[in-house]
Design a protein around this motif. Sequence first.
Motif, PDB file in Angstrom:
ATOM      1  N   ILE B   2      36.973 -15.070 -28.714  1.00 31.17           N
ATOM      2  CA  ILE B   2      36.502 -13.699 -28.380  1.00 31.17           C
ATOM      3  C   ILE B   2      34.904 -14.026 -27.827  1.00 31.17           C
ATOM      4  O   ILE B   2      33.810 -13.326 -28.507  1.00 31.17           O
ATOM      5  CB  ILE B   2      36.177 -12.840 -29.895  1.00 31.17           C
ATOM      6  CG1 ILE B   2      35.750 -13.655 -30.915  1.00 31.17           C
ATOM      7  CG2 ILE B   2      37.686 -12.338 -30.058  1.00 31.17           C
ATOM      8  CD1 ILE B   2      35.447 -12.933 -32.075  1.00 31.17           C
ATOM      9  N   MET B   4      32.694 -16.111 -28.241  1.00 34.02           N
ATOM     10  CA  MET B   4      31.997 -16.568 -28.973  1.00 34.02           C
ATOM     11  C   MET B   4      30.775 -17.381 -28.564  1.00 34.02           C
ATOM     12  O   MET B   4      29.637 -17.192 -28.720  1.00 34.02           O
ATOM     13  CB  MET B   4      32.730 -17.272 -30.122  1.00 34.02           C
ATOM     14  CG  MET B   4      33.247 -16.448 -31.291  1.00 34.02           C
ATOM     15  SD  MET B   4      32.292 -15.354 -32.231  1.00 34.02           S
ATOM     16  CE  MET B   4      33.170 -14.803 -33.629  1.00 34.02           C
ATOM     17  N   ARG B  84      28.574  -8.751 -34.154  1.00 33.50           N
ATOM     18  CA  ARG B  84      29.810  -9.018 -34.084  1.00 33.50           C
ATOM     19  C   ARG B  84      30.268  -9.932 -35.270  1.00 33.50           C
ATOM     20  O   ARG B  84      31.575  -9.944 -35.653  1.00 33.50           O
ATOM     21  CB  ARG B  84      29.811  -9.895 -32.917  1.00 33.50           C
ATOM     22  CG  ARG B  84      31.307 -10.451 -32.295  1.00 33.50           C
ATOM     23  CD  ARG B  84      31.061 -11.245 -30.959  1.00 33.50           C
ATOM     24  NE  ARG B  84      30.587 -10.565 -30.078  1.00 33.50           N
ATOM     25  CZ  ARG B  84      29.931 -10.821 -28.862  1.00 33.50           C
ATOM     26  NH1 ARG B  84      29.628 -12.274 -28.917  1.00 33.50           N
ATOM     27  NH2 ARG B  84      29.667 -10.277 -28.089  1.00 33.50           N
ATOM     28  N   ALA B  87      30.693  -7.614 -38.379  1.00 34.62           N
ATOM     29  CA  ALA B  87      31.999  -7.074 -37.991  1.00 34.62           C
ATOM     30  C   ALA B  87      33.467  -7.799 -38.420  1.00 34.62           C
ATOM     31  O   ALA B  87      34.249  -7.542 -39.111  1.00 34.62           O
ATOM     32  CB  ALA B  87      32.157  -6.389 -36.799  1.00 34.62           C
ATOM     33  N   ALA B  88      33.258  -9.150 -37.864  1.00 38.09           N
ATOM     34  CA  ALA B  88      34.265 -10.293 -38.053  1.00 38.09           C
ATOM     35  C   ALA B  88      34.484 -10.345 -39.565  1.00 38.09           C
ATOM     36  O   ALA B  88      35.345 -10.463 -40.223  1.00 38.09           O
ATOM     37  CB  ALA B  88      34.256 -11.368 -37.374  1.00 38.09           C
ATOM     38  N   GLY B  89      33.414 -10.355 -40.521  1.00 40.08           N
ATOM     39  CA  GLY B  89      33.375 -10.590 -41.777  1.00 40.08           C
ATOM     40  C   GLY B  89      33.912  -9.503 -42.437  1.00 40.08           C
ATOM     41  O   GLY B  89      34.600  -9.465 -43.403  1.00 40.08           O
ATOM     42  N   LEU B  90      33.504  -8.197 -41.992  1.00 35.64           N
ATOM     43  CA  LEU B  90      34.366  -7.041 -42.736  1.00 35.64           C
ATOM     44  C   LEU B  90      35.704  -7.133 -42.324  1.00 35.64           C
ATOM     45  O   LEU B  90      36.572  -6.630 -43.310  1.00 35.64           O
ATOM     46  CB  LEU B  90      33.669  -5.796 -42.046  1.00 35.64           C
ATOM     47  CG  LEU B  90      33.998  -4.554 -42.442  1.00 35.64           C
ATOM     48  CD1 LEU B  90      33.745  -4.383 -44.095  1.00 35.64           C
ATOM     49  CD2 LEU B  90      33.296  -3.511 -41.874  1.00 35.64           C
ATOM     50  N   LEU B  91      36.069  -7.701 -41.187  1.00 38.11           N
ATOM     51  CA  LEU B  91      37.723  -7.497 -41.051  1.00 38.11           C
ATOM     52  C   LEU B  91      38.354  -8.567 -41.961  1.00 38.11           C
ATOM     53  O   LEU B  91      39.468  -8.685 -41.937  1.00 38.11           O
ATOM     54  CB  LEU B  91      37.718  -7.660 -39.306  1.00 38.11           C
ATOM     55  CG  LEU B  91      37.533  -6.537 -38.584  1.00 38.11           C
ATOM     56  CD1 LEU B  91      37.564  -6.901 -37.270  1.00 38.11           C
ATOM     57  CD2 LEU B  91      38.475  -5.550 -38.865  1.00 38.11           C
ATOM     58  N   TRP B 124      30.644  -0.402 -27.523  1.00 39.59           N
ATOM     59  CA  TRP B 124      31.183   0.257 -28.671  1.00 39.59           C
ATOM     60  C   TRP B 124      32.513  -0.201 -29.097  1.00 39.59           C
ATOM     61  O   TRP B 124      33.257  -0.212 -28.235  1.00 39.59           O
ATOM     62  CB  TRP B 124      31.124   1.719 -28.562  1.00 39.59           C
ATOM     63  CG  TRP B 124      29.758   2.215 -28.272  1.00 39.59           C
ATOM     64  CD1 TRP B 124      28.981   2.316 -27.269  1.00 39.59           C
ATOM     65  CD2 TRP B 124      28.732   2.427 -29.658  1.00 39.59           C
ATOM     66  NE1 TRP B 124      27.423   2.599 -27.663  1.00 39.59           N
ATOM     67  CE2 TRP B 124      27.585   2.900 -29.236  1.00 39.59           C
ATOM     68  CE3 TRP B 124      28.737   2.320 -30.871  1.00 39.59           C
ATOM     69  CZ2 TRP B 124      26.367   3.304 -29.815  1.00 39.59           C
ATOM     70  CZ3 TRP B 124      27.815   2.891 -31.883  1.00 39.59           C
ATOM     71  CH2 TRP B 124      26.538   3.059 -31.259  1.00 39.59           C
ATOM     72  N   HIS B 125      32.694  -0.467 -30.226  1.00 40.28           N
ATOM     73  CA  HIS B 125      34.130  -0.703 -30.920  1.00 40.28           C
ATOM     74  C   HIS B 125      34.370   0.068 -31.882  1.00 40.28           C
ATOM     75  O   HIS B 125      33.375   0.003 -32.845  1.00 40.28           O
ATOM     76  CB  HIS B 125      34.238  -2.429 -31.345  1.00 40.28           C
ATOM     77  CG  HIS B 125      33.823  -3.142 -30.259  1.00 40.28           C
ATOM     78  ND1 HIS B 125      33.120  -4.216 -30.150  1.00 40.28           N
ATOM     79  CD2 HIS B 125      34.412  -3.034 -28.934  1.00 40.28           C
ATOM     80  CE1 HIS B 125      33.194  -4.851 -29.235  1.00 40.28           C
ATOM     81  NE2 HIS B 125      33.939  -4.461 -28.283  1.00 40.28           N
ATOM     82  N   ASN B 143      29.448  -1.761 -33.591  1.00 37.62           N
ATOM     83  CA  ASN B 143      30.876  -1.621 -34.207  1.00 37.62           C
ATOM     84  C   ASN B 143      30.764  -0.612 -35.453  1.00 37.62           C
ATOM     85  O   ASN B 143      30.049  -0.613 -36.211  1.00 37.62           O
ATOM     86  CB  ASN B 143      31.159  -3.067 -34.786  1.00 37.62           C
ATOM     87  CG  ASN B 143      30.991  -4.004 -33.780  1.00 37.62           C
ATOM     88  OD1 ASN B 143      31.697  -4.172 -32.955  1.00 37.62           O
ATOM     89  ND2 ASN B 143      29.791  -4.835 -33.626  1.00 37.62           N
ATOM     90  N   ALA B 209      27.208 -13.511 -41.148  1.00 35.07           N
ATOM     91  CA  ALA B 209      28.139 -12.224 -41.562  1.00 35.07           C
ATOM     92  C   ALA B 209      27.943 -12.054 -43.026  1.00 35.07           C
ATOM     93  O   ALA B 209      27.780 -10.822 -43.556  1.00 35.07           O
ATOM     94  CB  ALA B 209      29.529 -12.895 -41.327  1.00 35.07           C
TER      95      ALA B 209
END
Lengths: 175, 311
Positions: B2, B4, B84, B87-91, B124-125, B143, B209
């Motif tokens: 992604i 990165m 980002r 957000a990846a951490g939250l996911l 925006w995501h 995000n 994160a």
Amino acid sequence: MKRLAVAMCAAWLLAAQCALAEPAVTVRALDLKAQPASDAKTVVSLPVQSAVDVVTRQGAWVQLKSGRSTGWAKLFDIRLAGSGDAAPAKKNGTGIADTLGLAMGNRGSSVTTGVRGLDADMLKAATPNATEYAKLASYARSKEQASAFARAGNLKSREVSLLGGQTENATGAKK
Amino acid sequence: MIRMRTSMAARLGWYFSIAGLALLTAACGTPGPTQPATGSDVARSVLGNFSLGGINVGAAASAASHAQDAFREIPQDEEIAMGRDIAAGLLGAAPLAKSADQETYVNNVGRWLALHSGRPDLPWHFGILDADTVNAFATPGGNVFISRGLLVRVHGESELAGILAHEISHVVLKHHLTDIQKNAQKNMALDLAAVKGGGLAGEAARAVARVGLEGLVRGLSREDELAADQMGVVIAARAGYEPYGLVSVLQSLAAMPQDDAALGFFLKTHPSTADRLAALETEMPISFESYAVANPALARYTRVFPLPRNK
């Protein structure tokens, strides 16, 4: 009976707003109005703490049923009664979704609670998931796509000023 | 992958700045040429990761130049890279819900709202988190997340818009970004330890994160939450929604048993719902009543989301 009403309601939803009444309580003395407008005729005056049913909502207004009378009051003039007032607290947090038979929980877990949580401990223990982030990014919509979506829903932009002296972005805001 | 890679420099900039801050702290505590193990080890391992080894980051002078970074304006590309990672951490804690239709819908509503905010051009995501608890989150850079447990209590597009516009406002006002900066020093004490033995690729991202997730766990101030409510109702109104959607949602949440397990984390990280409703009642002017529209696009909403959930 309520179960049946909910199920029937769910079945008719596409037609219009679901007319299943929600119990509520007035938080101040108020006049029920014949139309959703302050200068409309008063149907009936209600004291504070009157039990009412919410028939429908329209912006700042709610249509309420009180006994045989129906009229409009301000959204802020009521609080929804909710299950918490009458019944013991439901601990599983799924509420009416269960009644509707919506699929909840039990996903990827052998635990039988049926509830997928997300709490402080889970956040603290989380390791980044790049695959899910990529998926998130794949759903992004462009300005054009979002604008087309808005047009299809008959949404129209308006000029509205910010409230309380807020600024459009963080620049200039207090740190 | 992604993208990165493109964010690496930005992330490193941020990361380096907090690492530098830690170095300065360490250097002050132990004067002399011998570097305290923590700071220099970490700096070397991080820099080594990204092939920037050989720079003498142990020099106190260098660290000093980064110390002030904790108070600088973070450039937008760094903000986006940080957001980002968070957000990846939250996911990592809760994946996305499985419906592509629902995710797309939420992105349409969210992006349309964001176009009416002070930061329309961020990437925006919007995502639906597969969790039964009630919550919504934002991370810097654009995000925004809503949990399935909150979504099942939403009665239409205006209510959804009310929630998303509140989260968009946190991003616009840089609430989390500022909070992270304020707490950077404290957080890095924890994260330096974690990074120290690492040296694995992606360790910097994990550290960022972790810092961000700590912030989400801590929650924002009451002032920030009320500010997001106040800006959110305006963004919703600008986008053509009735601005009372947020009020309706909050009323629904207020009607839940407040000791419901699904509300626990949400109420720990937000002011009481009654408090927020009282503030909105005071702030929302009478003129907002003219923005009332019959629940727009209810039909399309109910096609994608099974409707509530009435009590």
